[in-house]
Design a protein around this motif. Structure first.
Motif, PDB file in Angstrom:
ATOM      1  N   UNK A  24     -23.134  28.043 -40.351  1.00 28.96           N
ATOM      2  CA  UNK A  24     -24.177  28.523 -39.437  1.00 28.96           C
ATOM      3  C   UNK A  24     -23.783  28.284 -37.993  1.00 28.96           C
ATOM      4  N   UNK A  25     -23.094  27.167 -37.737  1.00 23.31           N
ATOM      5  CA  UNK A  25     -22.710  26.821 -36.373  1.00 23.31           C
ATOM      6  C   UNK A  25     -21.849  27.879 -35.720  1.00 23.31           C
ATOM      7  N   UNK A  26     -22.121  28.132 -34.446  1.00 25.80           N
ATOM      8  CA  UNK A  26     -21.388  29.106 -33.639  1.00 25.80           C
ATOM      9  C   UNK A  26     -21.484  30.527 -34.188  1.00 25.80           C
ATOM     10  N   UNK A  27     -22.588  30.815 -34.889  1.00 24.89           N
ATOM     11  CA  UNK A  27     -22.929  32.184 -35.228  1.00 24.89           C
ATOM     12  C   UNK A  27     -24.261  32.489 -34.552  1.00 24.89           C
ATOM     13  N   UNK A  28     -24.508  33.764 -34.272  1.00 21.40           N
ATOM     14  CA  UNK A  28     -25.614  34.096 -33.373  1.00 21.40           C
ATOM     15  C   UNK A  28     -26.448  35.269 -33.883  1.00 21.40           C
ATOM     16  N   UNK A  29     -27.758  35.193 -33.547  1.00 22.52           N
ATOM     17  CA  UNK A  29     -28.686  36.275 -33.885  1.00 22.52           C
ATOM     18  C   UNK A  29     -28.851  37.249 -32.726  1.00 22.52           C
ATOM     19  N   UNK A  30     -28.330  36.877 -31.567  1.00 18.91           N
ATOM     20  CA  UNK A  30     -28.431  37.738 -30.397  1.00 18.91           C
ATOM     21  C   UNK A  30     -27.536  37.245 -29.282  1.00 18.91           C
ATOM     22  N   UNK A  31     -27.451  38.040 -28.218  1.00 16.69           N
ATOM     23  CA  UNK A  31     -26.621  37.672 -27.077  1.00 16.69           C
ATOM     24  C   UNK A  31     -27.255  38.181 -25.791  1.00 16.69           C
ATOM     25  N   UNK A  32     -27.009  37.461 -24.706  1.00 14.10           N
ATOM     26  CA  UNK A  32     -27.471  37.880 -23.387  1.00 14.10           C
ATOM     27  C   UNK A  32     -26.307  37.778 -22.396  1.00 14.10           C
ATOM     28  N   UNK A  71     -19.368  36.132 -34.936  1.00 16.46           N
ATOM     29  CA  UNK A  71     -20.044  36.145 -36.231  1.00 16.46           C
ATOM     30  C   UNK A  71     -19.159  36.573 -37.401  1.00 16.46           C
ATOM     31  N   UNK A  72     -18.054  37.233 -37.128  1.00 16.77           N
ATOM     32  CA  UNK A  72     -17.327  37.912 -38.210  1.00 16.77           C
ATOM     33  C   UNK A  72     -16.736  36.955 -39.252  1.00 16.77           C
ATOM     34  N   UNK A  73     -16.432  35.715 -38.865  1.00  8.89           N
ATOM     35  CA  UNK A  73     -15.773  34.794 -39.800  1.00  8.89           C
ATOM     36  C   UNK A  73     -16.697  33.692 -40.297  1.00  8.89           C
ATOM     37  N   UNK A  74     -18.004  33.996 -40.398  1.00  8.94           N
ATOM     38  CA  UNK A  74     -18.922  32.943 -40.842  1.00  8.94           C
ATOM     39  C   UNK A  74     -18.786  32.649 -42.329  1.00  8.94           C
ATOM     40  N   UNK A  75     -18.240  33.593 -43.109  1.00  7.59           N
ATOM     41  CA  UNK A  75     -18.048  33.381 -44.541  1.00  7.59           C
ATOM     42  C   UNK A  75     -16.608  33.723 -44.903  1.00  7.59           C
ATOM     43  N   UNK A 107     -22.216  44.623 -38.421  1.00 10.70           N
ATOM     44  CA  UNK A 107     -21.953  44.342 -37.013  1.00 10.70           C
ATOM     45  C   UNK A 107     -23.087  44.844 -36.124  1.00 10.70           C
ATOM     46  N   UNK A 108     -23.249  44.207 -34.971  1.00 18.50           N
ATOM     47  CA  UNK A 108     -24.142  44.732 -33.944  1.00 18.50           C
ATOM     48  C   UNK A 108     -23.453  45.938 -33.300  1.00 18.50           C
ATOM     49  N   UNK A 109     -24.172  47.034 -33.172  1.00 15.94           N
ATOM     50  CA  UNK A 109     -23.577  48.246 -32.604  1.00 15.94           C
ATOM     51  C   UNK A 109     -24.354  48.795 -31.412  1.00 15.94           C
ATOM     52  N   UNK A 110     -25.576  48.295 -31.179  1.00 13.63           N
ATOM     53  CA  UNK A 110     -26.388  48.787 -30.063  1.00 13.63           C
ATOM     54  C   UNK A 110     -26.895  47.620 -29.227  1.00 13.63           C
ATOM     55  N   UNK A 168     -21.120  43.174 -26.927  1.00  9.57           N
ATOM     56  CA  UNK A 168     -21.035  43.474 -28.359  1.00  9.57           C
ATOM     57  C   UNK A 168     -19.766  42.870 -28.955  1.00  9.57           C
ATOM     58  N   UNK A 169     -18.668  42.943 -28.212  1.00 16.52           N
ATOM     59  CA  UNK A 169     -17.411  42.378 -28.703  1.00 16.52           C
ATOM     60  C   UNK A 169     -17.527  40.872 -28.913  1.00 16.52           C
ATOM     61  N   UNK A 170     -18.167  40.176 -27.979  1.00 14.20           N
ATOM     62  CA  UNK A 170     -18.288  38.718 -28.052  1.00 14.20           C
ATOM     63  C   UNK A 170     -19.108  38.269 -29.258  1.00 14.20           C
ATOM     64  N   UNK A 171     -20.258  38.906 -29.475  1.00 15.63           N
ATOM     65  CA  UNK A 171     -21.120  38.443 -30.563  1.00 15.63           C
ATOM     66  C   UNK A 171     -20.529  38.809 -31.925  1.00 15.63           C
TER      67      UNK A 171
END
Length: 361
Positions: A216-224, A271-275, A331-334, A264-267
């Motif tokens: 869970x650590x260093x994974x995100x539900x959103x970004x600003x 998140x991509x390697x959480x599992x 992935x987040x796309x918008x 979008x690239x950052x988030x």
């Protein structure tokens, strides 16, 4: 009775086939196939019992090699081949006794300055593709550009080698880079994640020493994102997703479109390697290469589609194929974004402030 399966390696050294020379001396070979970020490499362990390699066959750093894994009778008596690519020797050593040579080569152009020479340069009003082309041309490499156009207003290469700079720049915009057969390939991992799985792996295909992990650590539900560009006199604000695990992003940019792409690239990268899952196959499968996908089945909640991050081949008395996998995520796309002009202080206010300061003085 059919012949047993057997894997071997065919090697060209400085353009010449040396299979005959290696036949009596090669004791182990490994090949690491990386999806992106890190370069591929090969290593050979050679028994130098006749002391030829330590004398007349002595290698040199910078020598070139190509390698092909040859698999005989792998299925129904056929022969399969896997090209590992082209490599440059960057590290070798001897130990004894008996004398053994351990030789390592990496996928990189013959010029070591690609990864070593520090450069400082300002790139302005260009594109990601043009930056890639210029760097590739410098080392007589070809560029394979597989992603949409990315406009770059201004970017600084400050005391950084070309390989690291280009890799970081590609990653900044949400893409990936790989060096293969003296080519620079810039591609979109998301495109490869959508491709059909090349194999389904069950417990029968995987040795018992597999591992699986999720975090869970260093994974995100959103970004600003927020950044003020003093050259354009604008503040760019971007938001992605929501929730309580928010990634804060602030990188230099020249446009709102660029700010959105960076966010979008950052988030997605975070998140991509959480599992992840690591497995060794009971029988090597040449169809499984880095950037391909496999389906994990029969492992309960662990089942699903996985992207292949790294493949390691080890050939000695037997053949091992190890896979480093990550589960394919949505992935987040918008995102939402806004560009606001920064208010400039009027000349009248500036004069008033200056007069007030003078009176006080």
């Amino acid at each position: 009775m059919s012949d047993p399966r057997k894997a071997s390696v065919s090697v060209h050294y400085n353009g010449k086939n040396i299979d005959t020379k290696l036949a009596d001396y090669l004791s182990a070979f490994s090949y690491t196939d990386e999806a992106s970020g890190q370069g591929d490499d090969i290593s050979l362990t050679i028994n130098d019992r006749d002391r030829k390699w330590i004398k007349s066959w002595f290698p040199s750093k910078g020598d070139t090699m190509t390698a092909t894994i040859v698999m005989k009778n792998w299925s129904e008596g056929d022969t399969k081949k896997l090209s590992c690519g082209s490599f440059v020797i960057d590290d070798f050593g001897f130990n004894g006794t008996p004398i053994k040579l351990k030789l390592k080569a990496i996928a990189t152009p013959a010029s070591t300055s690609f990864k070593e020479r520090q450069r400082t340069k300002t790139w302005e009003n260009t594109t990601l593709e043009n930056v890639g082309k210029e760097i590739a041309k410098r080392y007589k490499m070809k560029l394979y550009y597989e992603v949409p156009k990315v406009s770059i207003g201004k970017i600084e290469q400050s005391e950084k080698d070309d390989c690291s700079f280009l890799n970081e720049l590609v990653k900044k915009y949400g893409y990936a880079m790989k060096i293969y057969k003296s080519k620079i390939v810039i591609f979109n991992e998301a495109t490869y994640e959508k491709k059909k799985a090349v194999a389904t792996l069950t417990e029968a295909n995987i040795e018992p020493s597999w591992s699986w992990d999720t975090r869970l650590g260093k994974t995100y539900t959103g970004a600003k994102y927020e950044y003020t560009n003093n050259d354009t006199n604008q503040t760019f604000s971007v938001s992605v997703g929501g929730g309580d695990r928010i990634l804060k992003v602030s990188e230099a940019t020249s446009s709102l479109a660029e700010a959105k792409q960076i966010t979008l690239a950052k988030i997605n990268d975070a998140n991509k390697s959480d599992t992840t899952m690591s497995v060794t196959l009971t029988r090597a499968n040449p169809k499984i290469i880095a950037t391909s996908c496999v389906t994990i089945s029969g492992f309960g909640k662990l089942d699903g589609k996985y992207y292949v991050e790294k493949v390691t081949w080890e050939i000695s008395s037997g053949t091992k194929q190890k896979l480093n996998l990550r589960k394919v995520k949505t992935r987040f796309t918008t995102c939402n974004g806004l560009a606001n002009n920064v208010a400039k202080e009027s000349s009248t206010n500036t004069k008033t402030a200056a007069a007030t300061t003078e009176k006080k003085t």
